[in-house]
Structure formats: C-alpha cells, structure tokens
Design a protein around this motif. Structure first.
Motif, PDB file in Angstrom:
ATOM      1  N   THR A  17       0.842  -1.170   0.000  1.00 49.34           N
ATOM      2  CA  THR A  17       0.000   0.000   0.000  1.00 49.34           C
ATOM      3  C   THR A  17       0.894   1.241   0.000  1.00 49.34           C
ATOM      4  N   GLU A  18       0.604   2.137  -0.884  1.00 49.05           N
ATOM      5  CA  GLU A  18       1.365   3.383  -0.996  1.00 49.05           C
ATOM      6  C   GLU A  18       0.637   4.480  -0.230  1.00 49.05           C
ATOM      7  N   TYR A  19       1.332   5.069   0.731  1.00 56.97           N
ATOM      8  CA  TYR A  19       0.754   6.138   1.533  1.00 56.97           C
ATOM      9  C   TYR A  19       1.254   7.488   1.038  1.00 56.97           C
ATOM     10  N   PRO A  20       0.499   8.553   1.296  1.00 60.37           N
ATOM     11  CA  PRO A  20       0.979   9.898   0.946  1.00 60.37           C
ATOM     12  C   PRO A  20       2.247  10.217   1.747  1.00 60.37           C
ATOM     13  N   PRO A  21       3.079  11.127   1.247  1.00 62.62           N
ATOM     14  CA  PRO A  21       4.348  11.438   1.919  1.00 62.62           C
ATOM     15  C   PRO A  21       4.199  11.842   3.381  1.00 62.62           C
ATOM     16  N   ILE A  22       3.178  12.615   3.723  1.00 62.91           N
ATOM     17  CA  ILE A  22       3.028  13.065   5.106  1.00 62.91           C
ATOM     18  C   ILE A  22       2.738  11.891   6.037  1.00 62.91           C
ATOM     19  N   VAL A  23       1.985  10.923   5.566  1.00 61.30           N
ATOM     20  CA  VAL A  23       1.685   9.734   6.372  1.00 61.30           C
ATOM     21  C   VAL A  23       2.963   8.905   6.550  1.00 61.30           C
ATOM     22  N   ARG A  24       3.755   8.753   5.488  1.00 61.26           N
ATOM     23  CA  ARG A  24       5.018   8.019   5.587  1.00 61.26           C
ATOM     24  C   ARG A  24       5.970   8.700   6.561  1.00 61.26           C
ATOM     25  N   GLN A  25       5.986  10.037   6.562  1.00 59.95           N
ATOM     26  CA  GLN A  25       6.835  10.768   7.499  1.00 59.95           C
ATOM     27  C   GLN A  25       6.392  10.525   8.941  1.00 59.95           C
ATOM     28  N   CYS A  26       5.096  10.521   9.176  1.00 56.23           N
ATOM     29  CA  CYS A  26       4.573  10.272  10.522  1.00 56.23           C
ATOM     30  C   CYS A  26       4.906   8.853  10.984  1.00 56.23           C
ATOM     31  N   ILE A  27       4.763   7.893  10.100  1.00 61.55           N
ATOM     32  CA  ILE A  27       5.109   6.510  10.439  1.00 61.55           C
ATOM     33  C   ILE A  27       6.592   6.409  10.779  1.00 61.55           C
ATOM     34  N   SER A  28       7.430   7.047   9.976  1.00 59.87           N
ATOM     35  CA  SER A  28       8.870   7.023  10.222  1.00 59.87           C
ATOM     36  C   SER A  28       9.230   7.661  11.559  1.00 59.87           C
ATOM     37  N   LEU A  29       8.603   8.781  11.879  1.00 59.78           N
ATOM     38  CA  LEU A  29       8.863   9.438  13.165  1.00 59.78           C
ATOM     39  C   LEU A  29       8.459   8.548  14.337  1.00 59.78           C
ATOM     40  N   GLY A  30       7.320   7.898  14.226  1.00 57.95           N
ATOM     41  CA  GLY A  30       6.881   6.988  15.281  1.00 57.95           C
ATOM     42  C   GLY A  30       7.824   5.811  15.430  1.00 57.95           C
ATOM     43  N   ARG A  31       8.239   5.241  14.315  1.00 58.14           N
ATOM     44  CA  ARG A  31       9.173   4.121  14.364  1.00 58.14           C
ATOM     45  C   ARG A  31      10.531   4.549  14.898  1.00 58.14           C
ATOM     46  N   ARG A  32      10.929   5.773  14.597  1.00 54.96           N
ATOM     47  CA  ARG A  32      12.209   6.272  15.097  1.00 54.96           C
ATOM     48  C   ARG A  32      12.184   6.401  16.612  1.00 54.96           C
ATOM     49  N   LEU A  33      11.022   6.705  17.175  1.00 56.98           N
ATOM     50  CA  LEU A  33      10.886   6.753  18.632  1.00 56.98           C
ATOM     51  C   LEU A  33      10.934   5.355  19.238  1.00 56.98           C
ATOM     52  N   ILE A  34      10.328   4.388  18.565  1.00 57.40           N
ATOM     53  CA  ILE A  34      10.266   3.017  19.072  1.00 57.40           C
ATOM     54  C   ILE A  34      11.612   2.311  18.927  1.00 57.40           C
ATOM     55  N   ASP A  35      12.218   2.398  17.750  1.00 61.76           N
ATOM     56  CA  ASP A  35      13.465   1.683  17.469  1.00 61.76           C
ATOM     57  C   ASP A  35      14.334   2.530  16.541  1.00 61.76           C
ATOM     58  N   PRO A  36      15.073   3.489  17.101  1.00 57.27           N
ATOM     59  CA  PRO A  36      15.835   4.415  16.265  1.00 57.27           C
ATOM     60  C   PRO A  36      16.879   3.728  15.394  1.00 57.27           C
ATOM     61  N   LEU A  37      17.548   2.691  15.906  1.00 54.88           N
ATOM     62  CA  LEU A  37      18.595   2.021  15.123  1.00 54.88           C
ATOM     63  C   LEU A  37      18.027   1.400  13.858  1.00 54.88           C
ATOM     64  N   SER A  38      16.935   0.668  13.981  1.00 58.68           N
ATOM     65  CA  SER A  38      16.340   0.027  12.803  1.00 58.68           C
ATOM     66  C   SER A  38      15.844   1.046  11.782  1.00 58.68           C
ATOM     67  N   GLU A  39      15.255   2.105  12.264  1.00 58.61           N
ATOM     68  CA  GLU A  39      14.714   3.107  11.335  1.00 58.61           C
ATOM     69  C   GLU A  39      15.840   3.834  10.600  1.00 58.61           C
ATOM     70  N   ILE A  40      16.910   4.175  11.299  1.00 57.98           N
ATOM     71  CA  ILE A  40      18.046   4.830  10.643  1.00 57.98           C
ATOM     72  C   ILE A  40      18.729   3.862   9.686  1.00 57.98           C
ATOM     73  N   CYS A  41      18.891   2.604  10.096  1.00 59.23           N
ATOM     74  CA  CYS A  41      19.519   1.608   9.218  1.00 59.23           C
ATOM     75  C   CYS A  41      18.685   1.363   7.965  1.00 59.23           C
ATOM     76  N   GLY A  42      17.389   1.588   8.049  1.00 59.13           N
ATOM     77  CA  GLY A  42      16.528   1.450   6.885  1.00 59.13           C
ATOM     78  C   GLY A  42      16.801   2.492   5.810  1.00 59.13           C
ATOM     79  N   LEU A  43      17.504   3.555   6.173  1.00 57.55           N
ATOM     80  CA  LEU A  43      17.840   4.597   5.201  1.00 57.55           C
ATOM     81  C   LEU A  43      19.063   4.233   4.356  1.00 57.55           C
ATOM     82  N   PHE A  44      19.751   3.161   4.727  1.00 58.95           N
ATOM     83  CA  PHE A  44      20.852   2.652   3.903  1.00 58.95           C
ATOM     84  C   PHE A  44      20.223   1.758   2.841  1.00 58.95           C
ATOM     85  N   ASN A  45      19.843   2.343   1.737  1.00 59.87           N
ATOM     86  CA  ASN A  45      19.172   1.607   0.670  1.00 59.87           C
ATOM     87  C   ASN A  45      19.818   1.942  -0.668  1.00 59.87           C
TER      88      ASN A  45
END
Length: 126
Positions: A1-29
């Motif tokens: 499912t493709e979400y609008p950019p603002i929704v993806r940003q909110c999801i990323s911010l929430g995940r960064r609070l829960i597990d910052p290492l995994s979310e930052i490592c996900g940016l190595f793509n």
C-alpha cells in the motif's frame, strides 16, 4: 500500500521513537537516503562516498554493540534493517536468514544453537 508522503513521514517518526537504530539503518538503501540526513553542518564538504562509508562503519559499530532481536525482526519486518549491519551478514545474507527463519523455524529462534544448526550451516549465501 502506498501512503501519501506526510503519512510516511509520521510513520517514520513513530518508528524512530520506538526503534531508532532500525529506522536509521533502513535509510541505507539503493537510493542512499541516509545522505539526506544532516548530522553536522559541514558534512556537505565531504565527498558523498566517503560520508557514506563513514556512516556505514558507524552503523556497523552500533548494531554490533546493541544487537538485533532476531525474533522481533521476523515478526515486524520494519525492525529488520539493522540486521544487515551485524558482522558477517550484509543485506542479502540478512534477508536470507530472515526468510529461512520464517520457513524452517516457523518464525521463531529459540536458541543460538538452533539458529546455527538449521540456518547458518545449511549453505552459503552469495
């Protein structure tokens, strides 16, 4: 499912609070999204490949010091990005290990010996 950019940003911010290492490592793509983050005001003075190598080394160090909960990574795939930075793995081997755990071990590793016997010694991943 493709979400609008603002929704993806909110999801990323929430995940960064829960597990910052995994979310930052996900940016190595493949698009090197990690380079979009500003860690220092002078980082633009470094060549991109040198900055990327340095960031990858830091991710390796931190992931190996902190560790990765492999059962959580199987259950919640968004937390699995740090697994590629565990020594000896990498992107393809980490994906293969997760896939093998899902199929051969029914999605759960109970002991390290079980992981070593059933997954890591079952063949070399290239």
């Amino acid at each position: 499912t493709e979400y609008p950019p603002i929704v993806r940003q909110c999801i990323s911010l929430g995940r960064r609070l829960i597990d910052p290492l995994s979310e930052i490592c996900g940016l190595f793509n493949d698009q090197d999204d990690i380079l979009c983050l500003k860690f220092h005001p002078l980082q633009d003075l470094l060549p991109k490949d040198e900055l990327l190598r340095t960031l990858e080394r830091r991710a390796l160090t931190i992931a190996n010091n902190v560790g990765v909960d492999i059962n959580r990574a199987v259950l919640h795939r968004w937390t699995s990005h740090a697994l590629q930075f565990i020594s000896g793995l990498g992107r393809r081997k980490a994906a293969h290990v997760l896939q093998q755990i899902s199929t051969k071990l029914e999605g759960r590793v109970v002991t390290r010996e079980q992981l070593a016997e059933k997954i890591l010694t079952s063949g070399v991943v290239y």
